[in-house]
Design a protein around this motif. Structure first.
Motif, PDB file in Angstrom:
ATOM      1  N   THR A 178       0.848  -1.200   0.000  1.00  9.88           N
ATOM      2  CA  THR A 178       0.000   0.000   0.000  1.00  9.88           C
ATOM      3  C   THR A 178       0.879   1.245   0.000  1.00  9.88           C
ATOM      4  OG1 THR A 178      -1.724  -1.164   1.231  1.00  9.88           O
ATOM      5  CG2 THR A 178      -1.792   1.246   1.243  1.00  9.88           C
ATOM      6  N   THR A 179       0.508   2.208  -0.813  1.00 12.16           N
ATOM      7  CA  THR A 179       1.303   3.426  -0.928  1.00 12.16           C
ATOM      8  C   THR A 179       0.521   4.640  -0.422  1.00 12.16           C
ATOM      9  OG1 THR A 179       0.563   3.742  -3.199  1.00 12.16           O
ATOM     10  CG2 THR A 179       2.629   2.558  -2.865  1.00 12.16           C
ATOM     11  N   ASN A 180       1.256   5.586   0.097  1.00 13.04           N
ATOM     12  CA  ASN A 180       0.692   6.861   0.541  1.00 13.04           C
ATOM     13  C   ASN A 180       1.635   7.973   0.126  1.00 13.04           C
ATOM     14  OD1 ASN A 180      -1.791   6.388   2.371  1.00 13.04           O
ATOM     15  ND2 ASN A 180      -0.338   4.854   3.055  1.00 13.04           N
ATOM     16  N   TYR A 181       1.063   9.130  -0.183  1.00 17.14           N
ATOM     17  CA  TYR A 181       1.856  10.243  -0.687  1.00 17.14           C
ATOM     18  C   TYR A 181       1.515  11.538   0.031  1.00 17.14           C
ATOM     19  CZ  TYR A 181       2.786   7.031  -4.502  1.00 17.14           C
ATOM     20  OH  TYR A 181       3.185   5.940  -5.229  1.00 17.14           O
ATOM     21  N   GLY A 182       2.521  12.401   0.100  1.00 16.06           N
ATOM     22  CA  GLY A 182       2.256  13.741   0.573  1.00 16.06           C
ATOM     23  C   GLY A 182       1.386  14.482  -0.430  1.00 16.06           C
TER      24      GLY A 182
END
Length: 113
Positions: free
Chosen positions: A56-60
């Protein structure tokens, strides 16, 4: 020896793309939440992107839609693909292994207008 080594930084123009790599030794990237952070002069270090054990990826908010974090388990390396770069992306970019609280030495990215 626990180590994260970033590479791929440099000087580019606004609108260009750049890919950063983070080669890990002593840890397994697929067994860690891995992240990229950045710090511009006079500013606090901020989150750029994270990739969890499950992928799972998360970004600013400032990089959503432009940057992509990925990992290659066989190479034990994490990547940050940066597209449509802006001058405000200029910073030192750091790789981070959350489980180990381990930081890399950083790589400079400079985007000219």
């Amino acid at each position: 020896q626990l180590q994260l080594v970033e590479s791929g930084g440099g000087l580019v123009r606004a609108g260009d793309s750049l890919s950063l790599s983070c080669a890990a030794s002593g840890i397994i990237v697929s067994g860690n939440t891995m992240g990229w952070y950045r710090q511009a002069p006079g500013k606090q270090r901020e989150l750029v992107a994270l990739i969890s054990l499950s992928g799972t990826t998360n970004y600013g908010d400032s990089v959503k839609g432009r940057f992509t974090i990925s990992r290659d388990n066989a190479k034990n390396t994490v990547y940050l693909q940066m597209n449509s770069l802006k001058p405000e992306d200029t910073a030192v970019y750091y790789c981070y292994a959350a489980t180990r609280r381990l930081w890399g030495q950083g790589t400079q990215v400079t985007v000219s207008s």
